[in-house]
Scaffold this motif. Sequence first.
Motif, mmCIF file in Angstrom:
data_model
loop_
_atom_site.group_PDB
_atom_site.id
_atom_site.type_symbol
_atom_site.label_atom_id
_atom_site.label_comp_id
_atom_site.label_asym_id
_atom_site.label_seq_id
_atom_site.Cartn_x
_atom_site.Cartn_y
_atom_site.Cartn_z
ATOM 1 N N GLU B 164 -2.525 12.253 -29.950
ATOM 2 C CA GLU B 164 -3.201 13.312 -30.610
ATOM 3 C C GLU B 164 -4.178 14.040 -30.089
ATOM 4 O O GLU B 164 -5.171 13.726 -29.679
ATOM 5 C CB GLU B 164 -3.810 13.021 -32.183
ATOM 6 N N LYS B 165 -3.884 15.424 -29.888
ATOM 7 C CA LYS B 165 -4.717 16.329 -28.971
ATOM 8 C C LYS B 165 -5.546 17.075 -29.974
ATOM 9 O O LYS B 165 -5.004 17.400 -31.155
ATOM 10 C CB LYS B 165 -3.936 17.085 -28.014
ATOM 11 N N ALA B 166 -6.684 17.478 -29.527
ATOM 12 C CA ALA B 166 -7.456 18.587 -30.311
ATOM 13 C C ALA B 166 -6.790 19.817 -30.746
ATOM 14 O O ALA B 166 -5.762 20.107 -29.929
ATOM 15 C CB ALA B 166 -8.870 18.751 -29.736
ATOM 16 N N GLU B 167 -7.098 20.338 -31.901
ATOM 17 C CA GLU B 167 -6.385 21.407 -32.283
ATOM 18 C C GLU B 167 -6.000 22.622 -31.038
ATOM 19 O O GLU B 167 -6.942 22.795 -30.337
ATOM 20 C CB GLU B 167 -7.263 22.193 -33.338
ATOM 21 N N GLY B 168 -4.827 22.717 -31.101
ATOM 22 C CA GLY B 168 -4.489 23.941 -29.895
ATOM 23 C C GLY B 168 -4.258 23.347 -28.579
ATOM 24 O O GLY B 168 -3.567 24.099 -27.760
ATOM 25 N N LEU B 169 -4.738 22.343 -28.286
ATOM 26 C CA LEU B 169 -4.388 21.761 -27.025
ATOM 27 C C LEU B 169 -2.995 20.904 -26.965
ATOM 28 O O LEU B 169 -2.490 20.357 -27.854
ATOM 29 C CB LEU B 169 -5.404 20.717 -26.627
ATOM 30 N N LEU B 170 -2.464 20.850 -25.920
ATOM 31 C CA LEU B 170 -1.061 20.565 -25.588
ATOM 32 C C LEU B 170 -1.080 19.161 -25.277
ATOM 33 O O LEU B 170 -1.836 18.721 -24.457
ATOM 34 C CB LEU B 170 -0.370 21.454 -24.610
ATOM 35 N N ASN B 171 -0.153 18.265 -25.422
ATOM 36 C CA ASN B 171 0.125 16.865 -25.183
ATOM 37 C C ASN B 171 0.665 17.222 -23.966
ATOM 38 O O ASN B 171 2.000 17.652 -23.639
ATOM 39 C CB ASN B 171 0.790 16.100 -26.148
ATOM 40 N N GLU B 172 0.108 16.688 -22.719
ATOM 41 C CA GLU B 172 0.601 16.896 -21.520
ATOM 42 C C GLU B 172 1.843 16.350 -21.090
ATOM 43 O O GLU B 172 2.989 16.613 -20.483
ATOM 44 C CB GLU B 172 -0.444 16.748 -20.368
ATOM 45 N N ALA B 173 1.933 14.999 -21.548
ATOM 46 C CA ALA B 173 3.215 14.282 -21.369
ATOM 47 C C ALA B 173 4.456 15.079 -22.068
ATOM 48 O O ALA B 173 5.494 14.969 -21.540
ATOM 49 C CB ALA B 173 3.010 12.890 -22.163
ATOM 50 N N ALA B 174 4.048 15.521 -23.362
ATOM 51 C CA ALA B 174 5.226 16.411 -24.059
ATOM 52 C C ALA B 174 5.629 17.624 -23.383
ATOM 53 O O ALA B 174 6.636 17.742 -23.096
ATOM 54 C CB ALA B 174 4.621 16.710 -25.320
ATOM 55 N N ARG B 175 4.577 18.271 -22.590
ATOM 56 C CA ARG B 175 4.841 19.421 -21.778
ATOM 57 C C ARG B 175 5.700 18.912 -20.390
ATOM 58 O O ARG B 175 6.681 19.708 -20.120
ATOM 59 C CB ARG B 175 3.715 20.045 -21.533
ATOM 60 N N GLN B 176 5.325 17.894 -19.982
ATOM 61 C CA GLN B 176 6.185 17.400 -18.901
ATOM 62 C C GLN B 176 7.560 17.105 -19.111
ATOM 63 O O GLN B 176 8.477 17.228 -18.361
ATOM 64 C CB GLN B 176 5.591 16.183 -18.272
ATOM 65 N N ILE B 177 7.829 16.529 -20.323
ATOM 66 C CA ILE B 177 9.064 16.170 -20.818
ATOM 67 C C ILE B 177 9.821 17.712 -21.095
ATOM 68 O O ILE B 177 11.052 18.048 -20.632
ATOM 69 C CB ILE B 177 9.245 15.528 -22.105
ATOM 70 N N ALA B 178 9.063 18.803 -21.676
ATOM 71 C CA ALA B 178 9.713 20.140 -21.998
ATOM 72 C C ALA B 178 10.034 20.573 -20.883
ATOM 73 O O ALA B 178 11.141 21.283 -20.913
ATOM 74 C CB ALA B 178 8.440 20.782 -22.996
ATOM 75 N N LEU B 179 9.673 20.486 -19.730
ATOM 76 C CA LEU B 179 9.994 21.354 -18.436
ATOM 77 C C LEU B 179 10.617 20.739 -17.613
ATOM 78 O O LEU B 179 11.356 21.108 -16.686
ATOM 79 C CB LEU B 179 8.613 21.599 -17.750
ATOM 80 N N ALA B 180 11.287 19.367 -18.038
ATOM 81 C CA ALA B 180 11.775 18.466 -17.098
ATOM 82 C C ALA B 180 13.405 19.263 -16.977
ATOM 83 O O ALA B 180 13.906 19.393 -18.175
ATOM 84 C CB ALA B 180 11.866 17.178 -17.452
ATOM 85 N N ASP B 181 13.943 18.928 -15.746
ATOM 86 C CA ASP B 181 15.476 18.995 -15.863
ATOM 87 C C ASP B 181 15.890 17.545 -15.712
ATOM 88 O O ASP B 181 17.179 17.421 -16.245
ATOM 89 C CB ASP B 181 15.820 19.640 -14.574
ATOM 90 N N LEU B 182 15.175 16.664 -15.248
ATOM 91 C CA LEU B 182 15.546 15.302 -15.139
ATOM 92 C C LEU B 182 14.521 14.418 -15.824
ATOM 93 O O LEU B 182 13.341 14.538 -15.450
ATOM 94 C CB LEU B 182 16.092 14.957 -13.842
ATOM 95 N N THR B 183 14.538 13.543 -16.656
ATOM 96 C CA THR B 183 13.679 12.391 -16.888
ATOM 97 C C THR B 183 14.012 11.108 -16.810
ATOM 98 O O THR B 183 15.185 10.692 -16.937
ATOM 99 C CB THR B 183 13.430 12.584 -18.430
ATOM 100 N N ILE B 184 12.927 10.524 -15.862
ATOM 101 C CA ILE B 184 13.468 9.246 -15.532
ATOM 102 C C ILE B 184 12.537 8.316 -16.440
ATOM 103 O O ILE B 184 11.456 8.283 -16.420
ATOM 104 C CB ILE B 184 13.162 9.019 -13.969
ATOM 105 N N ILE B 185 13.547 7.316 -17.173
ATOM 106 C CA ILE B 185 12.511 6.232 -18.147
ATOM 107 C C ILE B 185 12.623 5.278 -17.434
ATOM 108 O O ILE B 185 13.544 4.347 -16.740
ATOM 109 C CB ILE B 185 13.246 6.188 -19.451
#
Lengths: 387, 365
Positions: B164-185
């Motif tokens: 949970e991030k404070a109001e208005g702040l983005l979850n960086e992990a989610a943003r990294q996935i959002a921008l990914a062309d490839l995700t390595i789990i």
Amino acid sequence: MASTEARRECETEDCSKDAKLQCPTCIKLGIQGSYFCSQECFKGSWASHKLLHKKAKEEQNQNETKNCVEKETNTDPWPGYRYTGKLHPHYPLTPMRSVPGNIQKPDYADHPRGMSESEQFLKGTSQIKILSAEDIEAMRVVSKLAREVLDIAAMMVKPGVTTEEIDHTVHLACIARNCYPSPLNYYNFPKSCCTSVNEVICHGIPDRRPLQDGDILNVDITVYHNGFHGDLNETFYVGEVEEEAKKLVQTTYECLMQAIDSVKPGIRYRELGNIIQKHAQANGFSVVRSYCGHGIHKLFHTAPNVPHYAKNKAVGVMKPGHVFTIEPMICEGGWQDETWPDGWTAVTRDGRRSAQFEHTLLVTETGCEILTRRLEDNGRAHFLSQM
Amino acid sequence: MEEEDDCPELVPIDPKPPVSSVGQIPVTIITGYLGAGKTTLLNYILTEQHNKRIAVILNEFGEGSALEKSLAVSQAGELYEEWLELRNGCLCCSVKDNGLKAIENLMEKKGKFDYILLETTGLADPGAVASMFWVDAELGSDIYLDGIVTVIDAKYGLQQLSEEKAEGLLNEAARQIALADLTIINKTDLVSGEDLDRVKDTVRSINGLVKIVETQRSRVDLSEVLDLHSFDTENAANLSEKLHLMRSPHPHLDKSILTVTFEVPGDLSEDALNLFVQDLLWEKLFLNKGGQPMTVIRLKGIVALAGKDHQVMLQGVHELYELNETPERWEENVRINRLVFIGRNLDKDVLQEHFLARVLHKLDN
């Protein structure tokens, strides 16, 4: 462009074997085409070949002494650097000028590296400021002052005058108007204006070089007054200038004016590049890509970014209250640029001429206001009176 | 000082490097939280591709205060250091980013690389880093943006994404996935099949288009990671197919980043499409049903523009976007527009409605 597979013949007289080797000394001296088929063959013609080296070295020495000894002016401060054209810096520069304490200074003026914290803070954002009525009035005032300073500089342009002399006058003219010369110490830029001669695209540093008959010179003025910056530049003729150079300067001016004609609310910033490039190309010229126009008000350079070439991805749509510059740099030859070891002077890679014109513009409800327009002589650019 | 009279040893003729961009160099951005396995991935790439000349930059470019930045170059199994000169000079009216110019200058002096890998810090916005390298083709740079690879930890990833991030702040992990062309789990050996599925589903719900690869110790088939061509038209046919098969995923987390997709048959007006994208990306004009402005982080699509035979690719990262004609023709295929939006507060119905109303080509125009 020459194919790399062209067959080369050995330089040795009477030898027409394939040459895959090159003389390293010739490479160092910049002598083209010393190709040989083998070490033996090369040794065979060494006696005559080495004369080429001797000749080239002698020429080099002559040039160096001619340049360096002349009244203590150093025109080869960076040994080994290959200039793209005929222009060299003329060092040393006079010490950095100071600005009286009562004149309001931008945040970078006293920063040891000339960095602007206010600009850094907004780096990367594409939000364009909409100026209030007061801000707009302040921009009108500072832009007019910048124009006055440029007009004064214009009067000095003639053969024999050094760019440093012009800079000195500019510096004093700013102070007299209670302005800080914006370029001074901006990221450690050493002078109060930029003077760009012939193949210099922009950001030329004023130095000891006297202007020569036939040169084209751009003087770029930005002043800071009451918390705002005003920015403009014009290219001038020095003495009698070649027809080709006149065509370049004329076309560049037209590129700017055509772009300005299109400015009104709703137009995308990315569109300006299409207009400029179309006109430049139609006249056989190219558009510099590495430098662009920019937002200007309380900050020297800020959003929007305004590239001058076609098909760019500039972000933003014009709205009333936006203030920005358009400053196309147009070249006789290729658009590729390179920077001198001083870290500032941008020159064309092919050493051919480049011209530039710039205005600071305010987007109004119906179009735009040219804040840095000339108020006398019907608003004509100086070069038009020089013709 | 060589004796002027000594006959020197001849050297092989050095062909001038071609000025045109034959052989452009791809930049791959590798992002992910600390400990996910980015560095392991990097090292793996360097070892596997020991025949190539690869540049590795760590922690992207700082806040403009450094004058130099180190870069590691791997070649023939050796790793050595180079220095990027982040030239002073006018940072702000220069079109190319300082970092990009520094890399180009280095290559000019020391020769081209085969690949450039840039590892970002966990908190950095990969979109901002990508923008540095996503330059206009007109600039004729030797460098092009190949893709964004996000490494996520199979064990802790879900937790990071749910934070949970404070109001208005983005979850960086989610943003990294959002921008990914490839995700390595990565580190799949540390979790159960069920848990792994949960991570995959969550990733899918954030970014419906991303390619997912599972690894242990970051060992991956490099053809999956390099030469992605995610930002140019080379893999257009691939994108077309992917869009064709995509369905809007269900959001899994009560988080605001999700993927929305729709398709609309027919021709589009290029001007109207530009306006729509600008209103969406620049003006943030469109609101979801809750009245919040939709913020698009990544945008991809294949569209049919009126009067154009070829399929046109639409690409966007934050506010930067581009329309590029691909080599694929429509021919007998039905001219249909497929778009994918990844971001916050997205509302498929509202978007589709606006799109239909404004962008479809009116025949009487």
